[in-house]
Design a protein around this motif. Structure first.
Motif, PDB file in Angstrom:
ATOM      1  N   ALA A 137      10.499  -9.457   6.202  1.00 46.51           N
ATOM      2  CA  ALA A 137      10.978  -8.538   7.232  1.00 46.51           C
ATOM      3  C   ALA A 137      12.501  -8.576   7.302  1.00 46.51           C
ATOM      4  O   ALA A 137      13.163  -7.539   7.393  1.00 46.51           O
ATOM      5  N   GLU A 138      13.068  -9.785   7.240  1.00 54.25           N
ATOM      6  CA  GLU A 138      14.532  -9.902   7.245  1.00 54.25           C
ATOM      7  C   GLU A 138      15.136  -9.248   6.010  1.00 54.25           C
ATOM      8  O   GLU A 138      16.196  -8.633   6.070  1.00 54.25           O
ATOM      9  N   LEU A 139      14.439  -9.390   4.894  1.00 59.84           N
ATOM     10  CA  LEU A 139      14.927  -8.788   3.651  1.00 59.84           C
ATOM     11  C   LEU A 139      14.966  -7.269   3.776  1.00 59.84           C
ATOM     12  O   LEU A 139      15.931  -6.622   3.352  1.00 59.84           O
ATOM     13  N   ALA A 140      13.919  -6.697   4.389  1.00 63.97           N
ATOM     14  CA  ALA A 140      13.873  -5.245   4.562  1.00 63.97           C
ATOM     15  C   ALA A 140      15.052  -4.772   5.417  1.00 63.97           C
ATOM     16  O   ALA A 140      15.692  -3.766   5.120  1.00 63.97           O
ATOM     17  N   ASP A 141      15.359  -5.542   6.486  1.00 64.49           N
ATOM     18  CA  ASP A 141      16.517  -5.215   7.328  1.00 64.49           C
ATOM     19  C   ASP A 141      17.808  -5.299   6.529  1.00 64.49           C
ATOM     20  O   ASP A 141      18.679  -4.437   6.619  1.00 64.49           O
ATOM     21  N   PHE A 194       6.946  -9.387  -6.637  1.00 61.71           N
ATOM     22  CA  PHE A 194       7.591  -8.949  -5.400  1.00 61.71           C
ATOM     23  C   PHE A 194       6.676  -7.997  -4.627  1.00 61.71           C
ATOM     24  O   PHE A 194       6.508  -8.117  -3.410  1.00 61.71           O
ATOM     25  N   VAL A 195       6.049  -7.062  -5.352  1.00 67.20           N
ATOM     26  CA  VAL A 195       5.160  -6.096  -4.695  1.00 67.20           C
ATOM     27  C   VAL A 195       3.945  -6.825  -4.094  1.00 67.20           C
ATOM     28  O   VAL A 195       3.536  -6.542  -2.961  1.00 67.20           O
ATOM     29  N   ALA A 196       3.403  -7.786  -4.835  1.00 65.65           N
ATOM     30  CA  ALA A 196       2.267  -8.549  -4.298  1.00 65.65           C
ATOM     31  C   ALA A 196       2.699  -9.300  -3.041  1.00 65.65           C
ATOM     32  O   ALA A 196       1.973  -9.328  -2.041  1.00 65.65           O
ATOM     33  N   GLY A 197       3.902  -9.889  -3.072  1.00 63.32           N
ATOM     34  CA  GLY A 197       4.427 -10.604  -1.909  1.00 63.32           C
ATOM     35  C   GLY A 197       4.588  -9.676  -0.712  1.00 63.32           C
ATOM     36  O   GLY A 197       4.295 -10.037   0.428  1.00 63.32           O
ATOM     37  N   ALA A 256     -12.964  -1.710   0.434  1.00 66.19           N
ATOM     38  CA  ALA A 256     -12.413  -0.981   1.585  1.00 66.19           C
ATOM     39  C   ALA A 256     -11.068  -1.544   2.032  1.00 66.19           C
ATOM     40  O   ALA A 256     -10.315  -0.885   2.747  1.00 66.19           O
ATOM     41  N   THR A 257     -10.759  -2.792   1.599  1.00 65.69           N
ATOM     42  CA  THR A 257      -9.530  -3.440   2.082  1.00 65.69           C
ATOM     43  C   THR A 257      -8.285  -2.619   1.813  1.00 65.69           C
ATOM     44  O   THR A 257      -7.359  -2.591   2.617  1.00 65.69           O
ATOM     45  N   LYS A 258      -8.274  -1.936   0.659  1.00 62.13           N
ATOM     46  CA  LYS A 258      -7.017  -1.291   0.261  1.00 62.13           C
ATOM     47  C   LYS A 258      -6.589  -0.191   1.231  1.00 62.13           C
ATOM     48  O   LYS A 258      -5.423   0.198   1.238  1.00 62.13           O
ATOM     49  N   ALA A 259      -7.505   0.296   2.042  1.00 61.39           N
ATOM     50  CA  ALA A 259      -7.146   1.315   3.020  1.00 61.39           C
ATOM     51  C   ALA A 259      -6.139   0.774   4.042  1.00 61.39           C
ATOM     52  O   ALA A 259      -5.362   1.528   4.627  1.00 61.39           O
ATOM     53  N   ASN A 260      -6.147  -0.577   4.257  1.00 61.15           N
ATOM     54  CA  ASN A 260      -5.226  -1.161   5.247  1.00 61.15           C
ATOM     55  C   ASN A 260      -3.795  -1.249   4.748  1.00 61.15           C
ATOM     56  O   ASN A 260      -2.908  -1.670   5.488  1.00 61.15           O
ATOM     57  N   TRP A 261      -3.567  -0.911   3.487  1.00 61.18           N
ATOM     58  CA  TRP A 261      -2.233  -1.128   2.929  1.00 61.18           C
ATOM     59  C   TRP A 261      -1.337   0.091   3.039  1.00 61.18           C
ATOM     60  O   TRP A 261      -0.181   0.043   2.609  1.00 61.18           O
ATOM     61  N   ASP A 262      -1.862   1.199   3.556  1.00 64.92           N
ATOM     62  CA  ASP A 262      -1.086   2.445   3.553  1.00 64.92           C
ATOM     63  C   ASP A 262       0.290   2.290   4.202  1.00 64.92           C
ATOM     64  O   ASP A 262       1.293   2.751   3.680  1.00 64.92           O
ATOM     65  N   LYS A 263       0.301   1.604   5.359  1.00 66.26           N
ATOM     66  CA  LYS A 263       1.571   1.455   6.078  1.00 66.26           C
ATOM     67  C   LYS A 263       2.534   0.602   5.246  1.00 66.26           C
ATOM     68  O   LYS A 263       3.720   0.919   5.111  1.00 66.26           O
ATOM     69  N   ALA A 264       1.999  -0.492   4.662  1.00 64.91           N
ATOM     70  CA  ALA A 264       2.842  -1.373   3.844  1.00 64.91           C
ATOM     71  C   ALA A 264       3.465  -0.596   2.686  1.00 64.91           C
ATOM     72  O   ALA A 264       4.652  -0.746   2.390  1.00 64.91           O
ATOM     73  N   PHE A 265       2.660   0.277   2.048  1.00 75.94           N
ATOM     74  CA  PHE A 265       3.181   1.043   0.917  1.00 75.94           C
ATOM     75  C   PHE A 265       4.199   2.091   1.375  1.00 75.94           C
ATOM     76  O   PHE A 265       5.207   2.325   0.705  1.00 75.94           O
ATOM     77  N   ALA A 266       3.923   2.723   2.538  1.00 77.44           N
ATOM     78  CA  ALA A 266       4.880   3.713   3.038  1.00 77.44           C
ATOM     79  C   ALA A 266       6.221   3.050   3.334  1.00 77.44           C
ATOM     80  O   ALA A 266       7.283   3.594   3.016  1.00 77.44           O
ATOM     81  N   ASP A 267       6.159   1.833   3.939  1.00 75.62           N
ATOM     82  CA  ASP A 267       7.403   1.097   4.214  1.00 75.62           C
ATOM     83  C   ASP A 267       8.109   0.718   2.923  1.00 75.62           C
ATOM     84  O   ASP A 267       9.335   0.743   2.828  1.00 75.62           O
ATOM     85  N   LEU A 268       7.303   0.352   1.914  1.00 72.53           N
ATOM     86  CA  LEU A 268       7.898  -0.051   0.634  1.00 72.53           C
ATOM     87  C   LEU A 268       8.592   1.133  -0.022  1.00 72.53           C
ATOM     88  O   LEU A 268       9.645   0.994  -0.641  1.00 72.53           O
ATOM     89  N   LYS A 269       8.013   2.337   0.166  1.00 73.53           N
ATOM     90  CA  LYS A 269       8.636   3.536  -0.391  1.00 73.53           C
ATOM     91  C   LYS A 269       9.999   3.759   0.269  1.00 73.53           C
ATOM     92  O   LYS A 269      10.988   4.065  -0.408  1.00 73.53           O
ATOM     93  N   ALA A 270      10.043   3.577   1.601  1.00 72.96           N
ATOM     94  CA  ALA A 270      11.316   3.721   2.310  1.00 72.96           C
ATOM     95  C   ALA A 270      12.283   2.633   1.867  1.00 72.96           C
ATOM     96  O   ALA A 270      13.481   2.875   1.694  1.00 72.96           O
ATOM     97  N   PHE A 271      11.752   1.436   1.675  1.00 73.24           N
ATOM     98  CA  PHE A 271      12.577   0.305   1.221  1.00 73.24           C
ATOM     99  C   PHE A 271      13.175   0.597  -0.158  1.00 73.24           C
ATOM    100  O   PHE A 271      14.351   0.347  -0.419  1.00 73.24           O
ATOM    101  N   TYR A 298       0.404   1.116  -5.560  1.00 71.82           N
ATOM    102  CA  TYR A 298       1.852   1.247  -5.702  1.00 71.82           C
ATOM    103  C   TYR A 298       2.187   2.506  -6.502  1.00 71.82           C
ATOM    104  O   TYR A 298       3.053   3.290  -6.126  1.00 71.82           O
ATOM    105  N   GLU A 299       1.459   2.714  -7.602  1.00 70.75           N
ATOM    106  CA  GLU A 299       1.746   3.894  -8.433  1.00 70.75           C
ATOM    107  C   GLU A 299       1.488   5.180  -7.664  1.00 70.75           C
ATOM    108  O   GLU A 299       2.217   6.153  -7.791  1.00 70.75           O
ATOM    109  N   LYS A 300       0.397   5.166  -6.869  1.00 62.72           N
ATOM    110  CA  LYS A 300      -0.007   6.383  -6.183  1.00 62.72           C
ATOM    111  C   LYS A 300       0.882   6.653  -4.980  1.00 62.72           C
ATOM    112  O   LYS A 300       1.333   7.765  -4.767  1.00 62.72           O
ATOM    113  N   LYS A 301       1.153   5.616  -4.176  1.00 58.28           N
ATOM    114  CA  LYS A 301       1.781   5.844  -2.875  1.00 58.28           C
ATOM    115  C   LYS A 301       3.273   5.533  -2.847  1.00 58.28           C
ATOM    116  O   LYS A 301       3.968   5.973  -1.945  1.00 58.28           O
TER     117      LYS A 301
END
Lengths: 277, 376
Positions: free
Chosen positions: B159-163, B186-189, B209-224, B370-373
Motif C-alpha cells: 500500500a505504501e509502495l502504491a502511494d 511482483f504481480v503475485a505479491g 470462483a476465487t478469481k472474481a474477488n481480484w477485480d478491484k486489485a487488478f483495476a488498482d494495478l492498472k492505475a498503478f 492480469y492479461e485480461k484486466k
C-alpha cells in the motif's frame, strides 16, 4: 521420359520440402486454432485471443504501418540522393554507408538500440556532452518509439537498395528534360522519378511489412511488455501456459494481416505482367 | 602405406573412444548463470571424481518457459528408450506437471543428501506433492531493490509502495509478466496484498470462483501501472536501476547480489522485502524417468547437494539461499559469507515475508487475469 515428367521430377524434392516443412505445420496450426478444448470446430481460441490481446493487435498494426511509412520516406531520401545528387562526396559516402544495417541481424540491432536509446544511453549522453541538451531533459526511447526506430533503421537499406536500382534503371532523358526546364531536384524526384518506380517501392514496402510483422526479438528486447507485438504474445502463450490453441489463433490473425499485404504484392505482380511487352 | 596405417589407427581411435567415455547430459532452465554454474563449477569437480565421464551442460532459457522446453522434450521422448537428458534443473510449475505425468524418476531414496532437505519446498511444488522426485538446488527470493540516494525511506508495504509510485511517477519499474519471473512475482505479491485470502492461494484447495474477488486489485494495478515504467526483463530492471532511470524495482535477490559483486550496480543499492510478502521459489534437481545414466545422475546430484558444494557454490559463489536446510552448512561457511545474504533482508523478514508462488491453477488465473484486466 518426356520433358514434362523430367521437369516434375526435378522440382519434386523442392515441393516435398515445402509440403513437409511449411504446408504440414501450416495446416496443423490452422486446425489447432479452430479446435475447441473438447475437440470439434470452435472459435474459442479466437475469442480468448481477442479478449486478452485486442490492444496488442492494434498496437502491432500501428507499429508496423508507421515503420513502413518512415522506412519508405527514408528510402526515398537515400535513393533520391544517390540518383539525383550532384555532390560527389555526399553521394559517395552515402553509397558506402547505407547498406550496412542489411548485414546486422534484428537481435543484434535490438541489443545495440537498448544501450543507444536508453534514458542515460549513448544517444542522450552524446547530446548532453555536445551541450545540445540538459541531462534532466533526457527521455528514454525504449518503448514503441524504440521499436519503430529499430525497424526503420534495419529495413531502410533493403527498401533503398531496391528503390535505387529502380531509379537507376529509368530513362535519364525525362529527368534531365525536367531539370533543363527549370524544375528543382526535389520536384524532379517527386513528380517525375517516383511515379515511375512506385510499383517497386510498394513491393519493397510489402516485403518489409511482412518481415517486421514476424520479428520477436525487437519488441521483446527494446520495449516493455505492455502493450506489445503479437509475436511476443504467441511466445508467451506457449511458454507460460503451453497453450498452443490460442497461440495458433494469434498466428492465424497474423496470416490474415500478411495476406492483406500479399494481395497488394500479387496485384502489383499481375499489373507488371500486363504492361510488359 | 604409412598413410594407411595412420588412417586405420585414427579410425580405430575414433571408434573406440565413445566406449571408454560416458556422457552425462545436464539441462538447466533459468538464466545463463545456471548454465555457468554447472559448466564452470560442478562439471569439472564431478569429472575429476569420475574419470572418463564428461558432463555436458545445456541451458533452455530463463523463467518458466525454460522448464516448459525441458518438459516438451521429455514428453516427446516418452516412447523412446532413453531421453537426451540425464539430469534436469527445473522450476516448480513444471516439476509438478512432470511428476503428475510420470516423466520423472523417484530417485531421492538413493541419494543420501536428500535427507538434508526437509523444508516444504522439497515436498510441495505449487500444490503438487513432489516428494521423492526432487531435491532443491537452491532457494531464491524476489525483493524490491531501491536506490538509497533517491529513496530515503523505502516503502514497507504494498500500500505504501502504491502511494509512493503515485507521488513519484515512472520511478517504479518492473517487467510486467512477459519479461521474466521478477515481474510475475511482483504481480503475485500484489494479489496476495489486495486480492483477499492470500493463504488460500498458496495452499489451496483450488476454487475457480476465487478469481472474481481480484477485480478491484487488478483495476488498482492498472492505475498503478500508469505511473510505473515497464522494463524489458529481469536484467532490464537492474539495467535501469543501474543507470538511475528508475528508483525502485522488483528483482531476484541472487541476481542483485551477483550484479553488485561484479560492480554492475552502484553500492548505494539496497533491498527491501515489503509486507505482506513477495514470492520466492527453488529450482529442483530431477532425473528423467527414461535417463540412460541413472546411477551417474544420482552421484552428480549427491555431489551438487552436499553441504560443502552448497556452501561454496550456491551461497558463496552465486549468492543463492541453500537448497538443503541451512543448519547443515554450519562450519562450512564464513560468517561474513553467510551474513552477506542477510544484510538487507534479515532472516526474520525472510521468514515472515518470503512467500511461495500460488498453487498452479491460481497461478494461471493470476497471469490470465492480469492479461485480461491490466494489460489489455
Amino acid at each position: 521420359m518426356s520433358q514434362r515428367q523430367l521437369a516434375l521430377l526435378l522440382i519434386a524434392p523442392g515441393l516435398a520440402l515445402v509440403a513437409a516443412l511449411f504446408l504440414y505445420p501450416l495446416s496443423f496450426s490452422l486446425i489447432s486454432a479452430f479446435t475447441g478444448p473438447q475437440g470439434g470446430v470452435s472459435l474459442d481460441s479466437f475469442r480468448k485471443a481477442w479478449e486478452l490481446y485486442s490492444r496488442d493487435m492494434l498496437f502491432t498494426v500501428v507499429i508496423v504501418l508507421a515503420s513502413c511509412l518512415f522506412t519508405g520516406l527514408a528510402a526515398i531520401i537515400i535513393a533520391g540522393t544517390l540518383t539525383l545528387g550532384e555532390n560527389r562526396w555526399i553521394v559517395g559516402t552515402l553509397k558506402a554507408l547505407y547498406r550496412w544495417p542489411l548485414f546486422i541481424p534484428f537481435i543484434v540491432a535490438a541489443q545495440c538500440m537498448r544501450t543507444f536509446l536508453a534514458k542515460n544511453g549513448l544517444m542522450n549522453n552524446s547530446f548532453v556532452a555536445m551541450g545540445l541538451m540538459e541531462p534532466l531533459q533526457a527521455v528514454s526511447f525504449l518503448d514503441w518509439r524504440g521499436i519503430i526506430a529499430t525497424f526503420v533503421w534495419k529495413q531502410t537499406p533493403f527498401v533503398a537498395l531496391l528503390l535505387a536500382g529502380a531509379l537507376a534503371a529509368i530513362d535519364r532523358a525525362t529527368l534531365e528534360a525536367g531539370r533543363n526546364l527549370g524544375a528543382s531536384r526535389l520536384r524532379v524526384l517527386v513528380e517525375l522519378a517516383l511515379p515511375q518506380v512506385m510499383p517497386q517501392l510498394l513491393v519493397a514496402l510489402v516485403l518489409s511489412f511482412v518481415t517486421m510483422l514476424s520479428v520477436l526479438s525487437v519488441p521483446m528486447m527494446v520495449a516493455g511488455s505492455q502493450p506489445t507485438m503479437l509475436t511476443v504474445d504467441m511466445a508467451f502463450r506457449i511458454n507460460a501456459y503451453g497453450d498452443y490453441a490460442t497461440a495458433n489463433a494469434l498466428g492465424v490473425i497474423t496470416y490474415l494481416l500478411s495476406a492483406g499485404a500479399a494481395i497488394i504484392y500479387l496485384k502489383r505482380g499481375m499489373a507488371g505482367k500486363e504492361v510488359a511487352p | 602405406m604409412r598413410l594407411l596405417t595412420i588412417a586405420t589407427s585414427l579410425a580405430a581411435l575414433i571408434a573406440a573412444s565413445p566406449l571408454a567415455a560416458q556422457t552425462l547430459n545436464v539441462a538447466s532452465a533459468g538464466d545463463q548463470n545456471m548454465v555457468d554454474y554447472v559448466k564452470d563449477y560442478l562439471a569439472p569437480m564431478f569429472e575429476k571424481a569420475h574419470p572418463g565421464v564428461k558432463v555436458v551442460a545445456v541451458g533452455t532459457g530463463p523463467g518458466d518457459s525454460g522448464s516448459q522446453k525441458i518438459y516438451e522434450k521429455l514428453n516427446a521422448q516418452k516412447g523412446a528408450s532413453a531421453t537426451d537428458f540425464d539430469v534436469v534443473v527445473i522450476h516448480q510449475k513444471a516439476a509438478g506437471q512432470m511428476v503428475k505425468e510420470g516423466l520423472l524418476d523417484k530417485y531421492t531414496g538413493n541419494v543420501d543428501t536428500a535427507k538434508l532437505a526437509t523444508g516444504d519446498a522439497a515436498k510441495n511444488a505449487l500444490g503438487t506433492d513432489v516428494s521423492g522426485y526432487v531435491i532443491p538446488m537452491f532457494q531464491s527470493q524476489t525483493a524490491l531493490a531501491y536506490n538509497a540516494d533517491m529513496v530515503k525511506t523505502p516503502p514497507a508495504t504494498f500500500a505504501e509502495l502504491a502511494d509512493w509510485a503515485k507521488k513519484n511517477p515512472k520511478q517504479f519499474g518492473y517487467n510486467g509478466i512477459k519479461g521474466g519471473m521478477s515481474g510475475v512475482a511482483f504481480v503475485a505479491g500484489w494479489v496476495y496484498a489486495f486480492g483477499g485470502d492470500a493463504d488460500k492461494l498458496m495452499k489451496g484447495p483450488y476454487d475457480a470462483a476465487t478469481k472474481a474477488n481480484w477485480d478491484k486489485a487488478f483495476a488498482d494495478l492498472k492505475a498503478f501501472n500508469a505511473n510505473a515504467t515497464i522494463t524489458p526483463g529481469n536484467a532490464g530492471t537492474l539495467d535501469m536501476l543501474n543507470r538511475g532511470e528508475i528508483a525502485i524495482g522488483p528483482v531476484w535477490v541472487d541476481m542483485f547480489y551477483s550484479w553488485k559483486a561484479d560492480g554492475k550496480l552502484p553500492p548505494n543499492m539496497k533491498l527491501k522485502l515489503v509486507s505482506p510478502g513477495m514470492p520466492g521459489q527453488p529450482m529442483y534437481y530431477s532425473i528423467p524417468e527414461k535417463s540412460a545414466q541413472k546411477k551417474l545422475a544420482e552421484a552428480f546430484i549427491a555431489l551438487a547437494t552436499s553441504p560443502q558444494v552448497q556452501a561454496d557454490g550456491i551461497v558463496k559463489k552465486f549468492n543463492w539461499y541453500p537448497g538443503i536446510d541451512a543448519k547443515n552448512l554450519e562450519g562450512k561457511l564464513d560468517k561474513a559469507d553467510w551474513d552477506k545474504l542477510f544484510t538487507d533482508v534479515t532472516p526474520a523478514e525472510l521468514a515472515s515475508n518470503g512467500k511461495p508462488f500460488p498453487i498452479a491453477p491460481y497461478f494461471n488465473d493470476i497471469l490470465e487475469g492480469y492479461e485480461k484486466k491490466v494489460a489489455n
